[in-house]
Write a protein that holds these residues in place. Structure first.
Motif, PDB file in Angstrom:
ATOM      1  N   ARG A  13       0.733  -1.255   0.040  1.00 46.29           N
ATOM      2  CA  ARG A  13       0.058  -0.138  -0.165  1.00 46.29           C
ATOM      3  C   ARG A  13       0.800   1.314   0.037  1.00 46.29           C
ATOM      4  O   ARG A  13       0.386   2.345  -0.736  1.00 46.29           O
ATOM      5  CB  ARG A  13      -0.929   0.045   1.250  1.00 46.29           C
ATOM      6  N   LYS A  14       1.897   1.308   0.799  1.00 49.17           N
ATOM      7  CA  LYS A  14       2.766   2.329   0.884  1.00 49.17           C
ATOM      8  C   LYS A  14       4.175   2.302   0.252  1.00 49.17           C
ATOM      9  O   LYS A  14       4.616   1.071   0.119  1.00 49.17           O
ATOM     10  CB  LYS A  14       3.216   2.910   2.207  1.00 49.17           C
ATOM     11  N   HIS A  16       8.186   2.360  -0.677  1.00 52.84           N
ATOM     12  CA  HIS A  16       9.404   2.177  -0.099  1.00 52.84           C
ATOM     13  C   HIS A  16      10.122   3.770  -0.512  1.00 52.84           C
ATOM     14  O   HIS A  16       9.425   4.342  -1.165  1.00 52.84           O
ATOM     15  CB  HIS A  16      10.318   1.057  -0.753  1.00 52.84           C
ATOM     16  N   TYR A  21       6.827   0.049  -5.195  1.00 54.27           N
ATOM     17  CA  TYR A  21       5.731  -0.534  -4.627  1.00 54.27           C
ATOM     18  C   TYR A  21       5.835  -1.932  -4.534  1.00 54.27           C
ATOM     19  O   TYR A  21       5.220  -2.681  -3.842  1.00 54.27           O
ATOM     20  CB  TYR A  21       4.376  -0.177  -4.975  1.00 54.27           C
ATOM     21  N   SER A  53      -0.379  -4.770   5.076  1.00 54.33           N
ATOM     22  CA  SER A  53       0.086  -3.913   3.928  1.00 54.33           C
ATOM     23  C   SER A  53       0.034  -4.307   2.732  1.00 54.33           C
ATOM     24  O   SER A  53       0.287  -3.561   1.727  1.00 54.33           O
ATOM     25  CB  SER A  53       1.600  -3.519   4.240  1.00 54.33           C
ATOM     26  N   LYS A  55      -1.368  -5.025  -0.950  1.00 53.38           N
ATOM     27  CA  LYS A  55      -2.475  -4.380  -1.738  1.00 53.38           C
ATOM     28  C   LYS A  55      -3.082  -5.409  -2.748  1.00 53.38           C
ATOM     29  O   LYS A  55      -4.186  -5.691  -2.851  1.00 53.38           O
ATOM     30  CB  LYS A  55      -2.327  -3.268  -2.521  1.00 53.38           C
TER      31      LYS A  55
END
Length: 65
Positions: A13-14, A16, A21, A53, A55
């Motif tokens: 989701r977030k 690096h 991603y 985390s 996705k």
């Protein structure tokens, strides 16, 4: 069957800090070791945090064989 296996490529989701991603799973168990596909950095994170985390699974190892 486990949801994740060695060699799978996952999208988190977030991003690096390098901006990527996508990560490769290199170890599974209570903790997951994942490797950034852009910069090569490896991170060890607990299973619970990893599962929250993720996705999507971009590519499974079995599909490429």
């Amino acid at each position: 069957m486990n949801k994740f296996s060695l060699g799978d490529i996952v999208r988190l989701r977030k991003p690096h800090p390098c901006g990527n991603y996508e990560w490769e799973i290199t170890r599974t168990g209570m903790d997951f070791r994942i490797k950034c596909l852009k910069c090569g950095r490896q991170v060890l994170i607990p299973r619970r945090k990893f599962e929250k985390s993720v996705k999507q699974i971009v590519r499974r190892l079995e599909e490429t064989l």
